[in-house]
Design a protein around this motif. Sequence first.
Motif, mmCIF file in Angstrom:
data_model
loop_
_atom_site.group_PDB
_atom_site.id
_atom_site.type_symbol
_atom_site.label_atom_id
_atom_site.label_comp_id
_atom_site.label_asym_id
_atom_site.label_seq_id
_atom_site.Cartn_x
_atom_site.Cartn_y
_atom_site.Cartn_z
ATOM 1 N N SER B 67 8.271 48.874 -30.373
ATOM 2 C CA SER B 67 7.095 48.644 -29.794
ATOM 3 C C SER B 67 7.255 47.238 -29.309
ATOM 4 N N ALA B 68 8.369 46.414 -29.364
ATOM 5 C CA ALA B 68 8.579 45.246 -29.006
ATOM 6 C C ALA B 68 9.396 45.431 -27.601
ATOM 7 N N LEU B 69 9.932 46.534 -27.232
ATOM 8 C CA LEU B 69 10.402 46.471 -25.961
ATOM 9 C C LEU B 69 9.747 46.281 -24.900
ATOM 10 N N GLN B 70 10.463 45.825 -23.942
ATOM 11 C CA GLN B 70 9.617 45.338 -22.480
ATOM 12 C C GLN B 70 9.349 46.642 -21.754
ATOM 13 N N GLN B 71 10.269 47.682 -21.949
ATOM 14 C CA GLN B 71 10.132 48.954 -20.994
ATOM 15 C C GLN B 71 9.140 49.794 -21.459
ATOM 16 N N ALA B 72 8.764 49.831 -23.174
ATOM 17 C CA ALA B 72 8.192 50.834 -23.427
ATOM 18 C C ALA B 72 7.008 50.293 -24.541
ATOM 19 N N GLU B 73 5.892 51.030 -24.410
ATOM 20 C CA GLU B 73 4.887 50.810 -25.151
ATOM 21 C C GLU B 73 4.541 51.972 -26.212
ATOM 22 N N VAL B 74 4.509 51.856 -27.630
ATOM 23 C CA VAL B 74 4.253 53.001 -28.370
ATOM 24 C C VAL B 74 2.877 53.271 -28.726
ATOM 25 N N VAL B 75 2.427 54.371 -27.795
ATOM 26 C CA VAL B 75 1.126 54.842 -27.922
ATOM 27 C C VAL B 75 0.726 55.488 -29.250
#
Lengths: 396, 376
Positions: B67-75
């Motif tokens: 969830s801290a990644l720049q590319q991804a958002e954990v929805v």
Amino acid sequence: MAEPSGPPRPGAAFREGWHREIRFLQSSFWDRALVGWIPLLLMAVMAIQLSAGVMRDLPIAVVDQDGGATARELVRRLDAAPGLRVVARPPDMHAAERLVRSRDAYAILLIPRDTQRTVLRGQTASLTVFYNASYSTASGAAVREIGAVVQSYAVQLAKDQIATIEPGKVRPPPITAQTTILFNPQGSYELQLVALIHPALLHLIFMVAVASALGRELRDGTIGGWLGGMPPPSAVAAIAGKVAVYIVAFMAWSAVATGYLAEVRGWPVLGSPLMLFAGYAAMYLAYASVALLVTGLTLSMSKTLSMTGLYAGASFAFAGAIFPIESASLFARLWSALLPYTAFAKLLAEQWMMGSPAAASWPHIAIMLIFLVVGAGIGFPRYIAAATTPAVWGCR
Amino acid sequence: MIGRAFLATFRAILTDSAALMLLIGSAILYSFFYPSAYSGEVPTRMPVAVVDLDHSGTSRSLVSKLSALQQAEVVARLPSPDDALRWIESRRASAVVIIPEGFERHILRGEQGTVALYGSGAYLLRSSTALTGVGAALSALGRDAATDQAMALGAPAPPALGLIQRPLFNTREGYGSTVFPGVTFIIIHQTLLIGLALLAATMRERHGPLAFNPRDLLGIALAFFAIGAANVAYFTGFVFWFQDMPRAAGSLGALALAGALFVAATVTAALALASFFKTRERPLQLWIVTSVPIYFLSGLSWPAEATPDWLVLLARLLPTTPGIHLMVGVNQMGASLAEQRTDLLNLVALILLYGTVTIVRYCMPSPGHNLRRPIG
């Protein structure tokens, strides 16, 4: 053409509108072309261009400053990869960049000095790939392929070293991600692009054809003789009969486009083909209504056609299927929502590629039918009123 | 004579609102309209759903790092892969990360813990780059997540080869800066072509077959050349700056020559094409439907290497094909004219070809002139 005695009933008016348009198309080569060979030609050009589906033999250059056995083996593996072709081994980066600027290579792999020695010492040798980001589709594919070749070679090198260096010291990285592309396992751009480009072309040509058919009656002042004496329900039916010619023709083209990709090229419709065609029908109804609305508001064929170019010509960029629209500006998201093609593209993805249940796509059809209600609700009265207003005829 | 025809052409444009809108208005309109579609630039965060079947400390720490990644958002965190598939089907998530049972055990044993990453191929172009990013980020996360493993077994050996990726020219790699510079020259090409043909067809409607002496024809061509050149200057000078696209990488001289050749080829092609129209609305009707194929044929978004050779050759009959390569080359890649001589020669050949057609059609009306089928 004998004038019927008294105003025609809606059923007769519909048939008369249909036959009137057929007769006109028979007499006009270029209007006929717009529902005939022009859609076929444009769809064929796109289908042929993208028929390769995946990019093979993309030219790349390798700058080998190391010259060792590891580098030579890597170059051999790169050249053997189906997606790549090592077209040049320039001596320095300067010469390599010239190759990229003249588009003889999409990417440069730099193998620095001491690569061999670093690998033998059991450390990580860093290679650098420079790629032409101005041509991102091709260079992106080349970089992904180079990455895969380098990674698999690194695994091979690690295995070889287990024998030479102490066993157990060499272990794979602790976490690896195995990527699977759902719904399009071959990663084919043909399925993705052609499936979307064909309806993009069809709805644009359709709207141009309908805008021309409606605008022509105003331009030539023939609308009065056609709709002037009719009661509103008959006039609506007459206009529907005229538009129906184009809906039938373009539904046939939709079937050709779908059949080509699904049957000839082997990308079957995983969901409901019936739902897909319902989507096509709803999309054409929506764009016909927008054409009627714009014609009714501008009362000018050339203005309506210009606005058609703006409205239906840019669908591909705004639909959000190829380029993400969610992160774009508020205006772009609003414009995207105002295009029936946006809803159709979602329906197409669900019904063609994802195999979603048919019921999942009803909302998209409902959205397209809103365009029908609004466009027809405003367009019909305006257009019919123009039939009894000779002052607005002939406007160019 | 040349000057008079030049001015008369501008008068004709200014007194025809549809032509004025096409030739001058639409360039301004489209210069703000089109880039808005790409204002998102790089797809910032890809919506990702996570299924944790391992329920271990390591898997939980991986999820929190995701969830801290720049590319991804954990929805969403979902209980089963079936739920995740439904999230993808309804387009609420673009990708799913599945952490299998036994993930932590594998890592502690010194083996590889494999995470499954599923992306939606229904949106291939959108997702392939983002997926690569998420995949790489997952592997990188592994290095931190492996501290437990390292304590038990010692640090793993580094991989033998690493690959660093460096974009050239279009360094921000946004969709806009990749696509819009190509679309720009499609806009200039199409508005010139349609606007000019609309005017010519209107004149033919009013005055019958058109014939000009060569000097008048040159004056007319120069007027449209001036409009095209102004468009090129407006887009490469103002719009690319205003929209913050990669620009001005090459020399001004290269830009001027490449732009002049592109506009000259477009104007001669437009004059040649316009000689076939005799109904005012016909060019709009027949030509606005060609923009998408013309864009793809240019080879900016789909490479010539993956296009059948004969189609690549035919595409070179369009001024936009060499024109877009040249303008992207000069504006973004800083290519010199020598590096782009194929495209320059291509444009010169088109100017000669369409120039000849234009002269034959307007200056030498043959007795058989009326036998040719005029459009409309």
